[in-house]
Design an enzyme around this catalytic site. Structure first.
Site, mmCIF file in Angstrom:
data_model
loop_
_atom_site.group_PDB
_atom_site.id
_atom_site.type_symbol
_atom_site.label_atom_id
_atom_site.label_comp_id
_atom_site.label_asym_id
_atom_site.label_seq_id
_atom_site.Cartn_x
_atom_site.Cartn_y
_atom_site.Cartn_z
ATOM 1 N N LYS A 54 0.827 -1.220 0.000
ATOM 2 C CA LYS A 54 0.000 0.000 0.000
ATOM 3 C C LYS A 54 0.854 1.260 0.000
ATOM 4 C CE LYS A 54 -2.258 -1.579 3.645
ATOM 5 N NZ LYS A 54 -1.888 -3.004 3.657
ATOM 6 N N PHE A 94 12.865 -5.897 3.647
ATOM 7 C CA PHE A 94 13.853 -6.688 4.398
ATOM 8 C C PHE A 94 13.169 -7.502 5.494
ATOM 9 C CE2 PHE A 94 16.481 -5.668 8.405
ATOM 10 C CZ PHE A 94 17.017 -6.943 8.506
ATOM 11 N N ASP A 99 10.656 -12.442 7.651
ATOM 12 C CA ASP A 99 9.508 -12.870 8.449
ATOM 13 C C ASP A 99 8.768 -14.024 7.783
ATOM 14 O OD1 ASP A 99 7.747 -12.265 10.811
ATOM 15 O OD2 ASP A 99 6.273 -11.935 9.241
ATOM 16 N N ASP A 103 8.051 -17.595 9.511
ATOM 17 C CA ASP A 103 6.678 -18.040 9.739
ATOM 18 C C ASP A 103 6.253 -19.157 8.790
ATOM 19 O OD1 ASP A 103 6.471 -16.151 11.705
ATOM 20 O OD2 ASP A 103 5.246 -14.743 10.561
ATOM 21 N N ARG A 108 2.361 -13.635 -0.092
ATOM 22 C CA ARG A 108 2.552 -12.255 0.378
ATOM 23 C C ARG A 108 2.082 -11.329 -0.749
ATOM 24 N NH1 ARG A 108 3.163 -9.562 4.932
ATOM 25 N NH2 ARG A 108 4.566 -11.197 5.690
ATOM 26 N N ASP A 171 7.900 -12.103 19.318
ATOM 27 C CA ASP A 171 6.825 -12.692 18.529
ATOM 28 C C ASP A 171 7.098 -14.159 18.201
ATOM 29 O OD1 ASP A 171 4.442 -12.686 16.959
ATOM 30 O OD2 ASP A 171 5.644 -12.409 15.148
ATOM 31 N N LYS A 202 7.737 -4.557 17.490
ATOM 32 C CA LYS A 202 7.705 -5.172 16.157
ATOM 33 C C LYS A 202 6.995 -4.297 15.123
ATOM 34 C CE LYS A 202 6.348 -9.185 13.487
ATOM 35 N NZ LYS A 202 5.530 -10.388 13.370
ATOM 36 N N PHE A 246 -3.352 -0.874 14.782
ATOM 37 C CA PHE A 246 -3.073 -1.466 13.475
ATOM 38 C C PHE A 246 -2.767 -2.962 13.601
ATOM 39 C CE2 PHE A 246 0.150 -2.739 10.330
ATOM 40 C CZ PHE A 246 -0.462 -2.406 9.137
ATOM 41 N N ASP A 250 -4.688 -6.198 12.303
ATOM 42 C CA ASP A 250 -3.999 -7.172 11.467
ATOM 43 C C ASP A 250 -4.259 -8.599 11.955
ATOM 44 O OD1 ASP A 250 -2.277 -6.758 9.124
ATOM 45 O OD2 ASP A 250 -0.814 -7.965 10.198
ATOM 46 N N ASP A 251 -4.259 -8.787 13.267
ATOM 47 C CA ASP A 251 -4.511 -10.111 13.838
ATOM 48 C C ASP A 251 -5.919 -10.592 13.501
ATOM 49 O OD1 ASP A 251 -2.002 -9.872 14.935
ATOM 50 O OD2 ASP A 251 -2.685 -9.642 17.002
#
Length: 360
Positions: A54, A94, A99, A103, A108, A171, A202, A246, A250-251
């Site tokens: 975005k 990066f 990440d 994960d 993505r 995290d 984070k 935010f 997101d969660d």
């Protein structure tokens, strides 16, 4: 050109990319064939991993400089602000490349994660993340070495990278490991205070505060002066609240938004993440419901994920978030209204508008 002109912003990206590819071409003591292999590879890697989001973080830098200057930017000021904005986007790239590997993510921005691309491999992708980080400092040196705030700008990126990596550790270590194997699920580690600490480090600093602080630094505001200190502190205070809002948003999207809308397949449940949803669930569950979490949270099993999401719905966590969102909106509006000087408020109104009720 303004902070909402995405085409102009993307044109600056192309200039930065061209310069970075030229840097590879100019590397000494490499054969032409090796240089060409590097150029071919990173001519794909950079546009795949850096643009495509975005771009809110990058555009926020331009908006911040506009707000602080209180006028339309000159071409030079716009380009400088856009270059700084793209360095925040490079930092994001990066982090995301790394990440996604940590994960074991699949997609993505609606496409396969970089490490999942054919001919990339996980080992290459780890190195690519490090190279993307280094490109930030190449670009800053190229364009800002003689700028009065060069050292301050460098320190903002160095500090923010460290803060984000601390948050990433919290995290990814929500569930401890022993001898390379995940230990039994320990729900006592999923607490809101741990979650808030993780989010602050984070998400809040790099997704919100960095862009605002870069605008202040570029415009010559010294954090060691009384006026400058107040401005940076105001920015940090509101950005910590915006960032937490935010991330909670997101969660919720990770669990409930359709992947085709979200642009990625959420994996927080499978990865046993200390998310807002599981923390709130643990405040509300009966003993029987807690057993469902114990049996299914952190399992890479589609049926188990489904059961956890059904539990979230049973606990009405989406509705609870909607109430929280309205409360956060009002809190942010009230805080923003108190910021001095008043023109600085416009930057945070811009950020709040970008995230309020977002769907992806």
């Amino acid at each position: 050109m303004t902070s909402t002109d995405k085409d102009a912003f993307l044109a600056i990206y192309k200039e930065i990319e061209t310069d970075l590819i030229a840097d590879i071409q100019n590397l000494p003591a490499l054969s032409d064939s090796v240089k060409q292999q590097l150029i071919d590879y990173y001519s794909v890697c950079i546009p795949y991993t850096v643009p495509g989001g975005k771009m809110t973080r990058g555009l926020t830098v331009i908006k911040g400089v506009e707000v602080l200057k209180q006028r339309k930017l000159t071409d030079k000021e716009y380009k400088d602000a856009a270059i700084l904005g793209w360095q925040v986007e490079w930092l994001q790239a990066f982090f995301l490349v790394a990440d996604d590997i940590m994960d074991a993510s699949i997609t993505r921005r609606g496409s396969p994660c970089w490490y999942k691309k054919p001919n990339v491999t996980q080992d290459n992708a780890i190195n690519d993340a490090l190279i993307l980080e280094n490109m930030i400092y190449q670009t800053l040196r190229r364009h800002f070495k003689k700028h009065p705030s060069y050292v301050q700008i460098l320190e903002l990126f160095i500090d923010t990278t460290f803060q984000t990596e601390v948050g990433q550790h919290i995290d990814t270590n929500g569930t401890p490991y022993a001898d390379g194997k995940r230990a039994p699920l320990d729900l006592s580690r999923f607490t809101l205070d741990r979650y808030q600490g993780c989010v602050r480090y984070k998400t809040c600093y790099y997704s919100f505060y960095l862009s605002c602080a870069l605008a202040l630094a570029y415009c010559g505001y010294d954090p060691d002066t009384t006026e400058g200190k107040a401005l940076y502190q105001n920015a940090e205070d509101i950005c910590m609240i915006l960032g937490e809002y935010f991330q909670i948003q997101d969660d919720v999207l990770d669990a409930f938004a359709p992947p085709e809308v979200l642009g990625k397949i959420g994996t927080d449940i499978e990865d046993a993440k200390c998310s807002w949803l599981v923390c709130k669930a643990l405040e509300l569950v009966s003993e029987e419901q807690k057993e469902i979490l114990m049996a299914n949270y952190g399992k890479h099993d589609a049926e188990g994920v489904k059961k956890v999401k059904e539990l979230y719905r049973e606990l009405k966590l989406e509705e609870l978030f909607q109430t929280y969102e309205e409360e956060q909106k009002k809190m942010c509006d009230d805080l923003i209204a108190k910021i001095e000087p008043q023109n600085f408020q416009d930057l945070f109104k811009f950020l709040l508008a970008k995230i309020y009720k977002r769907q992806k």
